[in-house]
Design an enzyme around this catalytic site. Structure first.
Site, short mmCIF file in Angstrom:
data_model
loop_
_atom_site.label_atom_id
_atom_site.label_comp_id
_atom_site.label_asym_id
_atom_site.label_seq_id
_atom_site.Cartn_x
_atom_site.Cartn_y
_atom_site.Cartn_z
N GLU A 1 28.94 54.98 13.26
CA GLU A 1 28.43 53.64 13.56
C GLU A 1 27.22 53.25 12.71
O GLU A 1 27.17 52.14 12.17
CB GLU A 1 28.05 53.63 15.04
CG GLU A 1 28.24 52.32 15.72
CD GLU A 1 27.47 52.29 17.03
OE1 GLU A 1 26.99 53.34 17.48
OE2 GLU A 1 27.34 51.18 17.56
N THR B 1 33.81 60.12 13.29
CA THR B 1 33.00 60.68 14.38
C THR B 1 33.88 61.63 15.19
O THR B 1 35.04 61.31 15.48
CB THR B 1 32.44 59.61 15.34
OG1 THR B 1 32.17 60.22 16.61
CG2 THR B 1 33.40 58.46 15.60
N ASP C 1 33.26 62.20 18.17
CA ASP C 1 33.20 61.68 19.54
C ASP C 1 34.32 60.69 19.85
O ASP C 1 34.57 60.39 21.01
CB ASP C 1 31.86 60.96 19.77
CG ASP C 1 30.68 61.91 19.72
OD1 ASP C 1 30.90 63.12 19.65
OD2 ASP C 1 29.53 61.43 19.76
N ARG D 1 33.82 83.57 39.11
CA ARG D 1 32.62 82.77 38.88
C ARG D 1 33.00 81.33 38.57
O ARG D 1 34.08 81.09 38.03
CB ARG D 1 31.87 83.29 37.66
CG ARG D 1 31.11 84.57 37.91
CD ARG D 1 30.56 85.08 36.59
NE ARG D 1 29.69 86.21 36.81
CZ ARG D 1 29.42 87.13 35.90
NH1 ARG D 1 29.98 87.06 34.70
NH2 ARG D 1 28.61 88.12 36.17
O1 F6P Z 1 28.02 61.79 17.11
C1 F6P Z 1 28.48 63.04 16.84
C2 F6P Z 1 27.62 64.09 17.47
O2 F6P Z 1 28.22 65.31 17.17
C3 F6P Z 1 27.39 63.92 18.98
O3 F6P Z 1 28.46 64.35 19.77
C4 F6P Z 1 26.14 64.73 19.17
O4 F6P Z 1 25.39 64.27 20.27
C5 F6P Z 1 25.38 64.46 17.91
O5 F6P Z 1 26.31 64.12 16.92
C6 F6P Z 1 24.54 65.64 17.46
O6 F6P Z 1 23.79 65.24 16.36
P1 F6P Z 1 22.92 66.26 15.50
O7 F6P Z 1 23.87 67.01 14.62
O8 F6P Z 1 22.02 65.37 14.73
O9 F6P Z 1 22.23 67.17 16.44
#
Ligand code: F6P
Length: 342
Positions: free
Chosen positions: A104, A126, A128, A163
């Site tokens: 983004e 991404t 995500d 667990r």
């Molecule tokens: O946006 C991708 C991502 O991997 C997220 O899932 C995570 O919160 C973030 O990047 C982690 O970023 P960094 O590598 O800067 O810690």
């Protein structure tokens, strides 16, 4: 044309497959020339580039990370930043257009530069999967695969000791990785940012499972928030980029489950393992198709557009469409999973 390629923002399995496809496609189809811009916008601002040819991209689709390096540099900052300076740097280096691969933030910067007249085409990225303008992004399938393997492994050790195992996966704002990996491993509860839940509900699910003499397995996104315990989340403060520090939600939930139910519980934070290593076959295919389509867009001078997956087709959408909001997990997708909780 001489085309500069950059990768910007967090890395993601599949970036190299995009680079390879763009370079090979551009050379074979149109005889374009390529340079790799080092470390995202930083390299464009600083004019830090290297030539990319067929041999530089040989065999890289299966390699994780990005051969070009990446950074979170904002191209509008610093003495050499901004569209006028960047245009001058591009002219000096003989770069006619930029192919920007990123999430983004990268696409937002790409839009601003494109609006200011810099010829740019984008490729969304991404793990995500939270970009609304595309059905899927490469990297997501790999992250889900890694989280699924981790969940399967946690299940056998959890079962052996009876667990409750809590697996924390990435997902800053959205729960796609948790939803898909949680479904794949048959988790007894999936906790995502879009759906706050109370610790009582979570304990209830764990208890129901335990009462059936099974070891509860819970998958939680790093961005999940416990309903009614908002203050407990603020303890980590902000990171260097002014974003709330994430990671560790499982370490908040796990002792609560143990204290409230008496079920011995353990947490695992998967972290950047989800972003490293080789992309899955599906991600290599999507990334390759994106790379080929993006180079066609550059060839046709479709500036200010990015490639996107719609159904099974690769289409073009304006950068602006990628920035309208996050693609969150729809309620019905969560409720579908929730039917099997407990
Ligand atoms: O946006 C991708 C991502 O991997 C997220 O899932 C995570 O919160 C973030 O990047 C982690 O970023 P960094 O590598 O800067 O810690």
């Amino acid at each position: 044309m001489r085309i500069g390629i950059l990768t910007s923002g967090g890395d993601c399995p599949g970036l190299n497959a995009v680079i390879r496809a763009a370079v090979l496609g551009g050379i074979k189809q149109h005889g374009h020339e390529f340079v790799g811009i080092r470390d995202g916008w930083r390299g464009l601002v600083a004019g830090d580039v290297r030539v990319l040819n067929r041999s530089s991209v040989r065999g890289i689709s299966r390699v994780g990370g990005t051969i070009l390096g990446t950074s979170r540099t904002n191209p509008f900052e610093g003495d050499q930043g901004g569209p006028a300076n960047i245009a001058a740097t591009m002219e000096r280096l003989g770069i006619d257009a930029v192919l920007a691969i990123g999430g983004e933030g990268t696409l937002a910067a790409g839009k601003r530069l494109s609006d200011a007249g810099i010829p740019i085409v984008g490729v969304p990225k991404t793990i995500d999967n939270d970009l609304d303008a595309t059905d899927y992004t490469f990297g997501f399938d790999t992250a889900v695969q890694i989280a699924t393997e981790a969940g399967d492994r946690l299940r056998t050790t959890g079962d052996s000791h009876m667990r409750c195992m809590v697996l924390e996966v990435m997902g800053r704002h959205v729960g796609w990785i948790a939803l898909h990996a949680g479904m794949a491993v048959g988790a007894h509860a999936i906790l995502i940012p879009e759906q706050p839940r109370s610790i009582d509900e979570i304990c209830d699910w764990a208890q129901q499972v335990y009462d059936r003499r099974r070891a509860p397995l819970i998958v939680v996104s790093e961005g999940f928030r416990l309903e009614g315990m908002e203050e407990a989340h603020s303890h980590k403060g902000l990171d260097a980029f002014n974003r709330p520090r994430l990671g560790g939600i499982s370490e908040l939930i796990t002792p609560e489950i143990e204290a409230r139910t008496g079920i011995e519980s353990r947490s695992t934070v998967l972290g950047h393992i989800q972003r490293g290593g080789a992309p899955t076959g599906a991600d290599r295919v999507l990334a390759t198709r994106f790379g080929l389509a993006a180079i066609e867009a550059v060839h046709q001078q479709a500036w200010g557009q990015m490639v996107s997956l719609r159904g099974t087709d690769i289409v073009r959408v304006p950068f602006a469409d990628a920035l309208v909001g996050l693609k969150v997990v729809p309620e019905e997708r969560y409720h579908e999973a929730e039917l099997l909780f407990g």
